[in-house]
Design an enzyme around this catalytic site. Structure first.
Site, short mmCIF file in Angstrom:
data_model
loop_
_atom_site.label_atom_id
_atom_site.label_comp_id
_atom_site.label_asym_id
_atom_site.label_seq_id
_atom_site.Cartn_x
_atom_site.Cartn_y
_atom_site.Cartn_z
N ARG A 105 -13.89 16.54 1.91
CA ARG A 105 -13.50 17.71 1.12
C ARG A 105 -12.18 17.41 0.43
NH1 ARG A 105 -14.91 22.08 5.91
NH2 ARG A 105 -17.08 21.45 6.04
N GLN A 125 -17.19 16.34 12.04
CA GLN A 125 -17.46 17.54 12.81
C GLN A 125 -18.38 17.20 13.98
OE1 GLN A 125 -19.33 19.63 9.48
NE2 GLN A 125 -17.62 21.06 9.48
N LYS A 141 -19.36 34.47 10.93
CA LYS A 141 -19.03 33.41 11.89
C LYS A 141 -18.13 33.94 12.99
CE LYS A 141 -15.20 31.74 9.07
NZ LYS A 141 -14.37 30.60 8.76
N HIS A 180 -25.20 27.47 12.88
CA HIS A 180 -24.30 26.32 12.69
C HIS A 180 -23.27 26.41 13.81
CE1 HIS A 180 -25.11 26.29 8.12
NE2 HIS A 180 -25.64 27.42 8.55
#
Length: 732
Positions: A434, A452, A539, A585
């Site tokens: 990113r 991750q 989330k 996720h």
RNA sequence: GCCGCCGUAGCUCAGUUGGCAGAGCGACGCUUUCGUAAAGCGUAGGUCGUCAGUUCAAGUCUGACCGGCGGCUCCA
């Protein structure tokens, strides 16, 4: 007469216009000296305002806020912000005042000022503040009706205040001000009775800020400071700042050889040195083993993917500015991409399309083999964009992957799925890239390439609760395994007023309600953050508190009904009809970089035995026992430990010092006395000399400590409030 | 990206008003062969972030760029 009721039930008779300070004085002079403010129904108010103005309740329920009260510091710091602003106004005539709120352990004030303030100016400002404090003038409150307040600020040439009253405080009919000598500021209050109550303060730093946080808006200078009732408390706090500074993972990371960020490689790109890699590998092995137990399937996916993949997922358009530019099969492709953006009316950053540029573009297009005759020389931007888009689609474009989910989605889609296959849990330590803004980069905590501990769960609607529950359990398990037991959960939801989210409001409601229900069932208390959701779903983030009391956002679990829709995911149900799965996720650590960076600071580099990059160092007493020490090291290595052997020509005292400073958990001194019975003299980093024991006993001890993932000692700090509050208070 | 500060040896830092580039630690070599937080002596190592400019002369002054730090903004 006025009746006042104290928290213990005592009723006091006071004069009609009595203030909290008067009440305190009627009880005792010392109490009056210690009283900072008053609390009525839990809200903090000025101690010097007549109580009858503050509530209609009779008797008045009054709690005196003294210096010992945690709320008192906020009042003090807010007043100190005014004192600082007053000093700055004296030294820099004409300065514009913005906001001056308190923070967790201090305050700041934003100034609109052309002259840059530097650290060298702090002593001057502090001296002026001290003069103001010595004068001990009172803070006097007064209130003006809206129009008068605006005129008043205009007369003072305080444009930002005028703007704030007009825009930010549009629903206030009357505005309160505080006067301190020649200084008057629009302010909600409350304030301490007089400036003399500030006994310890310090200007800490200066930084840039934006008016109302808007990057396009006016740039201000922000002065940070802190204030205390007690000088010793301030000094203790300053020492804690120093302690946190010493733990800085960037400093420890270099000193302990854990990681390095080389400018030759690039900003925000982390190199894991062998010792840092050992920590990461240990964590990865630990979590991989746990995932296998929990029915996850490891997968691997490439570091790049076609741009169309991320157009489908929505990542590419949504995060365009924080991604690395697409990679084109032909370098000229970049040019076409550039002109599509410059023709886009949304993107006013780029210069307009000039005739010269158009010729260059057409040349590039011909290089790529496109038919350029169709390009309308005098067409509208829309017509041109349409052709450009067609050209762009004709060439292959790749993106460094900013997320793993689109790849995992493709793995899900690689075979037809039946309801019997679900849930499908695909796990990968996926490295993503990113393009974070350069000013955001920070050691390992904010990087441009990160790995991750990612996984995506595909399940039926009925399975969502169960899968989400198990995922929360996993996150708690891994955090507990590294000794992070103090955390809170943040539930980030959609802001109904915003259009930055994909998917229907109904799906969002379903997802958010499921999360709320499971969090409640799990007994996890959480705070809801409207507008903080990812663009595709709500989330839950784990905010973990380290041993200095600082909070870190680490693990995350996200519920997603949207990507399955966008990618047209399906499974065949028991009814033999196609159904849409739901995605979860999740990343318990977040990213390996951030997690290890945080662990370095949490443990101050002194990792517990199971994670320590070098677990045991063997120290031969002299060259005479080098060979024996080598054999000892070999046996430890065979038992699976990370071991080194210090063969320097140095005295054992020096070798011990080196090992202690490098925070190696165990040192094994090998001298002639130990060599004969095949034993070692064990020294622990924490407990010192443990005496002589057989090598077998030592290995048994180490194995126990490693496999139990024992955390024997955290370098504790006496202070536990680095960032107790993150929000702003007393906002104007 | 924006605002402010900073960039001298591997690391931490000193370097006067512009006038020959320094220390400690580390590294390397030699001596020492040692029992729980620093043995002794010596050697090497720098185009002062990069590129321009001012000047007889630039680590020092000016500008641009690169990088770092503190914030702001952002964070899938």
């Amino acid at each position: 007469m006025l009746q006042v009721k104290l928290p213990d039930g005592t009723i006091l008779e006071q004069l009609d216009n009595a203030t909290a300070l008067d009440v305190a004085g009627s009880i005792g002079e010392r109490l009056a000296r210690a009283t900072v403010a008053a609390s009525i129904h839990g809200s903090i108010v000025d101690a010097m305002r007549p109580l009858c103005e503050l509530t209609d309740d009779r008797p008045i329920p009054l709690k005196l806020v003294t210096e010992k009260d945690p709320d008192a510091l906020g009042v003090l710091r807010h007043s100190c912000a005014h004192v600082m602003a007053r000093a700055v106004m004296r030294l820099y005539p004409g300065v514009g005042l913005a906001f001056g709120p308190t923070l967790g352990t201090g305050f700041y004030y934003d100034f609109d000022l052309q002259t840059p303030i530097s650290e060298d100016d702090f002593p001057r400002i502090e001296a002026e503040m001290q003069k103001i404090i010595d004068a001990a003038e009172p803070f006097e409150r007064f209130s003006l009706p809206r129009a008068a307040a605006i005129q008043f600020c205009a007369d003072l040439n305080q444009e930002l205040k005028v703007e704030h009253i007009s825009a930010g405080l549009a629903d206030h009919e009357a505005l309160s001000f505080y006067r301190q000598g020649e200084f008057v500021d629009l302010c909600r209050g409350p304030h301490i009775p007089h400036a003399g109550r500030i006994r310890a303060f310090r200007i800490l730093s200066v930084a840039g800020a934006y008016w109302k946080g808007n990057a396009a808006g006016r740039r201000l200078q922000r002065l940070y400071g802190t204030a205390w009732f007690d000088r010793r408390e301030m000094n203790a706090w300053l020492e804690q700042i120093e302690e946190a500074r010493k733990r800085d993972h960037r400093v420890l990371g270099r000193r302990l050889g854990l990681f390095s960020i080389s400018t030759d490689v690039g900003q925000g790109l982390c190199l894991w040195l062998p010792k840092g890699a050992a920590i990461r590998a240990t964590l990865e092995e630990f979590i991989k083993a746990e995932l296998l137990k929990r029915g996850y399937q490891p997968v691997y996916s490439p570091h790049i993917g076609r741009v169309e993949l991320y157009e489908t997922s929505g990542h590419f358009p949504y995060y365009r500015d924080s991604q690395f530019s697409p990679i084109f099969g032909h370098p000229a492709g970049q040019l076409i991409d550039h002109w599509i953006r410059s023709l886009d009316p949304q993107d006013s950053q780029l210069p307009p399309f000039s005739p010269d540029a158009e010729q260059t573009l057409l040349q590039a297009a011909r290089l790529l083999g496109f038919e350029t005759d169709a390009f309308p020389a005098s067409g509208t931007a829309d017509q041109k964009t349409e052709i450009l888009r067609r050209w762009e689609k004709q060439q292959e474009r790749f993106l460094l992957k900013p997320m793993n989910c689109p790849h995992h989605v493709q793995i899900y889609k690689s075979v037809p799925r039946s309801y019997r296959d679900l849930p499908v849990r695909l796990a990968e330590f996926g490295t993503v890239y990113r393009h974070e803004q350069s000013g955001e980069l920070n050691g390992m905590l904010r990087v441009r390439g990160l790995t991750q501990d990612d996984a995506h769960l595909f399940c039926t609607a009925e399975q969502v609760e169960q899968e989400f529950t198990q995922t929360l359990d996993l996150v708690r398990f891994v955090l507990q395994s590294v000794g992070l037991e103090d955390y809170r959960v943040q539930l980030s939801t959609r802001d109904p007023a915003s259009d930055k989210y994909v998917g229907s409001p109904e799906l969002w409601e379903t997802a958010q309600n499921t999360l709320r229900r499971v969090l409640q069932e799990q007994g996890l208390s959480y705070v809801e953050m409207p507008g903080e959701a990812a663009f595709y779903g709500p989330k839950t983030d784990f905010m973990v508190r380290d041993c200095l009391g600082r909070e870190w956002q680490l693990g995350t679990v996200q519920l997603d009904y949207n990507l399955p829709e966008r990618f047209q995911l399906e499974y065949t149900g028991a009814d033999n009809k196609p159904h849409r799965p739901v995605m979860i996720h999740r990343a318990p650590f977040g990213s390996m970089e951030r997690f290890v960076g945080m662990l370095i600071e949490h443990f101050a580099g002194a990792f517990p035995f199971w994670l320590a990059p070098e677990q045991i160092r063997v120290l031969p007493l002299s060259e005479k026992t080098d060979a024996y020490a080598g054999r000892v090291a070999e046996q430890l290595r065979a038992a699976g430990f990370r071991v080194s052997c210090d063969l320097q020509s140095a005295r054992v005292q020096a070798k011990i010092r080196d090992a202690q400073l490098e925070l190696v958990p165990y040192m094994l001194v090998c001298g002639p006395k130990a060599a004969e019975p095949n034993s070692v003299s064990v020294r622990c980093r924490l407990d010192g000399d443990l005496g002589v024991m057989s090598l077998e006993d030592a290995i048994r001890r180490f194995t126990l400590e490693r496999d139990g993932r024992t955390i024997r000692q955290l370098p504790k700090s006496s202070f536990s409030g680095m960032q107790t509050e993150s929000g702003e208070h007393n906002a104007y």
